[in-house]
Scaffold this motif. Structure first.
Motif, short mmCIF file in Angstrom:
data_model
loop_
_atom_site.label_atom_id
_atom_site.label_comp_id
_atom_site.label_asym_id
_atom_site.label_seq_id
_atom_site.Cartn_x
_atom_site.Cartn_y
_atom_site.Cartn_z
N VAL A 24 0.86 -1.18 0.00
CA VAL A 24 0.00 0.00 0.00
C VAL A 24 0.90 1.24 0.00
O VAL A 24 1.13 1.85 1.04
N PRO A 25 1.44 1.62 -1.16
CA PRO A 25 2.36 2.75 -1.21
C PRO A 25 1.72 4.08 -0.81
O PRO A 25 2.40 4.97 -0.33
N ALA A 26 0.41 4.21 -0.96
CA ALA A 26 -0.24 5.48 -0.63
C ALA A 26 -0.28 5.74 0.87
O ALA A 26 -0.53 6.85 1.29
N ASN A 32 6.88 6.22 8.23
CA ASN A 32 7.96 7.20 8.16
C ASN A 32 8.34 7.55 6.73
O ASN A 32 9.52 7.70 6.41
N GLY A 33 7.35 7.63 5.85
CA GLY A 33 7.59 8.03 4.47
C GLY A 33 8.02 6.91 3.55
O GLY A 33 8.16 7.12 2.35
N THR A 34 8.24 5.73 4.07
CA THR A 34 8.63 4.58 3.26
C THR A 34 7.37 3.85 2.80
O THR A 34 6.45 3.64 3.59
N ALA A 35 7.34 3.43 1.55
CA ALA A 35 6.19 2.70 1.03
C ALA A 35 5.97 1.42 1.83
O ALA A 35 6.92 0.75 2.21
N THR A 40 4.82 -5.90 5.89
CA THR A 40 5.24 -4.83 6.81
C THR A 40 4.41 -4.90 8.08
O THR A 40 3.19 -5.02 8.03
N LYS A 41 5.07 -4.81 9.24
CA LYS A 41 4.39 -4.82 10.52
C LYS A 41 4.48 -3.43 11.14
O LYS A 41 5.56 -2.86 11.22
#
Length: 180
Positions: A24-26, A32-35, A40-41
């Motif tokens: 979910v890049p949006a 912290n600004g990372t896609a 990802t947890k």
């Protein structure tokens, strides 16, 4: 809990771990600004983690955006410690609104053992709270276990303490007024 209740709002703002099932890049501001990539947890406020867990993306995918995991405050280590001795656990360090968090998580997960542990914990701790509320001077002077126990109360237990203390004082005042 009521929609406009400050207690409900504060309970829902507690952090809950979730694992993203899809990229979910949006939502990069959450990370912290990372896609955000699959797997990802993140620890997110409970209200947001719940919404992501029940949301399904458009398209052929049948999985939700994220899975909601049980917070560490309600994990097996804490449940075991509560089963062993409920009065020795510092609930406030686990979660400021421990019982509220438990209630919300039990709406989402079916955990019969957790229901029993939390109910028994509240019963045993409530007896201790009521005793200390009626004997505040002795509770303050005892030091050690008494003050540590009082510091470890979550917000629900603190409200219970205040109510029991105020009720005890009101009865004493009434008894004094009746005698004179």
């Amino acid at each position: 809990m009521a929609y406009y209740s400050p207690t409900a709002i504060l309970t829902d703002s507690q952090k809950a771990p979730c694992t993203f099932e899809l990229a979910v890049p949006a939502l990069s501001p959450l990370n912290n600004g990372t896609a955000i990539q699959q797997g990802t947890k993140l620890d997110l406020p409970l209200w947001m983690a719940e919404m992501l867990a029940v949301s399904k993306p458009a398209g052929p995918s049948s999985s939700s955006l994220a899975t909601l995991d049980m917070p560490t405050a309600l994990g097996q280590r804490v449940m075991n410690a509560l089963q062993a001795d409920p009065k020795s656990v510092d609930l406030r360090s686990q979660a400021q609104w421990f019982y509220g968090l438990g209630e919300r998580m039990l709406e989402l997960f079916e955990e019969e053992e957790m229901v029993e542990v939390m109910t028994e914990t509240f019963k045993q701790r409530a007896l201790e709270i009521a005793d200390k509320a009626q004997n505040t001077r002795s509770a303050q002077q005892s030091g050690g276990d008494g003050t540590d126990f009082m510091r470890g109360l979550d917000e629900t237990e603190r409200l219970l303490f205040r109510s029991a203390h105020d009720g005890s004082n009101a009865v004493k005042k009434w008894m004094d007024a009746v005698r004179t």
